[in-house]
Design an enzyme around this catalytic site. Structure first.
Site, PDB file in Angstrom:
ATOM      1  N   ARG A 239       0.866  -1.177   0.000  1.00  0.00           N
ATOM      2  CA  ARG A 239       0.000   0.000   0.000  1.00  0.00           C
ATOM      3  C   ARG A 239       0.902   1.225   0.000  1.00  0.00           C
ATOM      4  O   ARG A 239       1.930   1.248   0.681  1.00  0.00           O
ATOM      5  CB  ARG A 239      -0.893   0.041   1.244  1.00  0.00           C
ATOM      6  N   GLU A 268      -3.370   7.706  -4.198  1.00  0.00           N
ATOM      7  CA  GLU A 268      -3.574   7.028  -5.484  1.00  0.00           C
ATOM      8  C   GLU A 268      -4.768   7.621  -6.173  1.00  0.00           C
ATOM      9  O   GLU A 268      -5.795   7.789  -5.514  1.00  0.00           O
ATOM     10  CB  GLU A 268      -3.824   5.530  -5.262  1.00  0.00           C
ATOM     11  N   HIS A 287      -1.045   0.350  -9.711  1.00  0.00           N
ATOM     12  CA  HIS A 287      -1.648  -0.641  -8.799  1.00  0.00           C
ATOM     13  C   HIS A 287      -2.128  -1.883  -9.569  1.00  0.00           C
ATOM     14  O   HIS A 287      -3.324  -2.196  -9.593  1.00  0.00           O
ATOM     15  CB  HIS A 287      -2.794  -0.020  -7.994  1.00  0.00           C
TER      16      HIS A 287
END
Ligand code: DGY
Length: 324
Positions: A239, A268, A287
């Site tokens: 993360r 993000e 991602h």
């Protein structure tokens, strides 16, 4: 009457078909996540929510849904987007998709490691820019992977899958050992448990596989980068919040570490004006860790099964257990 569910994005059809057989499903069709306002409005009256890691599911969302809400099924193994305490207080079950994305995510983490070490992306840019004139003895020299030391932070399913891959490349493997006793799988993987400083000081590659929690937020800070080798490379497929982006920028800029390959960022998506995007020694992907066709299908089925069990009031096949 069929149970009502809100699905915050179109997931693979394999999961949607299972859900539609049983539920009255409202599927958000936007390419971007529903806005906060839309989310609060669309969950009203539903028995279940199938959420993505891009949706913040907190007490306000649960209360906007109403007292009949029984289940939140996250289409991800990570669940830092969900307020577990608020869900527990309301008797709402929370599900996730562990196990099935382990190898796919480790494959991608290893791909980033290799791309960083052997300058794959720089090489590709070089060719497209018309700079390839001849074979040169000193052109785009990288770092050997075989024989290098890999430091794994977060020795869970994905961290161990990363270790398995590293074994095949003849790497020395260290993992961050937080407990007094070694992880039972470590010996078979040829991984050695070490403390924080040893891992950072000795690793040529540091790969992050820890969930985002208050304890791991900005775990990789200025001090951590100072402990690392100047030649070391950071790989993050966990993360974004596990890394302090300002400290990372400064460490890369000053040459305290050599390279960062990031599949996740904080925030993000990474803002277009992020200073990290001005650096050559950074590789950023959007991602993609679990992004294979087969794995996303499996995640859709698992998330659907959690949702369906939840709306029926049955135990979820994969329930998130809240650490106390
Ligand atoms: C997860 O599952 O938590 C990943 O980040 C996305 O698949």
């Amino acid at each position: 009457m069929k149970p009502k569910v809100f699905i915050t994005r179109a997931i693979p059809e394999k999961g949607l078909t299972l859900i539609r057989r049983v539920c009255d499903a409202d599927v958000w069709q936007g390419h971007l996540p529903p806005s906060r306002e839309t989310l609060l409005a669309r969950v009203r009256g539903v028995d279940g929510i199938l959420s993505l890691l891009t949706d913040k599911i907190d007490a306000a969302v649960m209360d906007a849904a109403g007292a009949q809400l029984k289940v939140i099924s996250n289409y991800a193994v990570g669940y830092d987007n969900i307020d577990l305490a608020a869900a527990a207080a309301r008797g709402i079950a929370v599900g996730n998709t562990p196990g099935i994305l382990t190898d796919t995510t480790a494959d991608f983490a290893f791909a980033l490691l290799m791309a960083a070490a052997r300058r794959v992306v720089e090489g590709e840019r070089f060719v497209r820019a018309g700079k390839w004139q001849t074979w040169e003895p000193m052109q785009l020299l990288g770092t050997d992977i075989h024989g290098a030391t890999l430091g794994i932070i977060g020795f869970g399913r994905i961290g161990k899958a990363m270790a398995r891959r590293a074994t095949g490349f003849g790497m020395r493997i260290l993992y961050l050992q937080r407990r007094a006793t070694a992880d039972p799988d470590a010996a078979a993987l040829g991984a050695v448990g070490v403390d924080w400083e040893t891992l950072l000081r000795e690793s040529d590659f540091v790969s992050l596989h820890t969930p985002l929690t208050p304890q791991t937020h900005h775990l990789m800070d200025a001090r951590a980068f100072q402990l690392m080798k100047k030649s070391a490379m950071l790989i993050n497929t966990a993360r974004g919040g596990v890394v302090d982006p300002d400290a990372l920028y400064s460490a890369l800029k000053k040459g305290e570490i050599a390279f960062a390959a990031l599949d996740v960022t904080e925030p993000e998506p990474i803002p277009a004006d992020s200073p990290l995007l001005t650096l050559e020694n950074v590789l950023i992907t959007p991602h993609l860790g679990s992004a294979s066709v087969a794995t996303r299908d499996k995640m859709a089925v698992m998330a659907a099964e959690n949702l369906l069990a939840g709306v029926r009031g049955e135990p979820l096949p994969n329930a998130v257990k809240r650490e106390t």
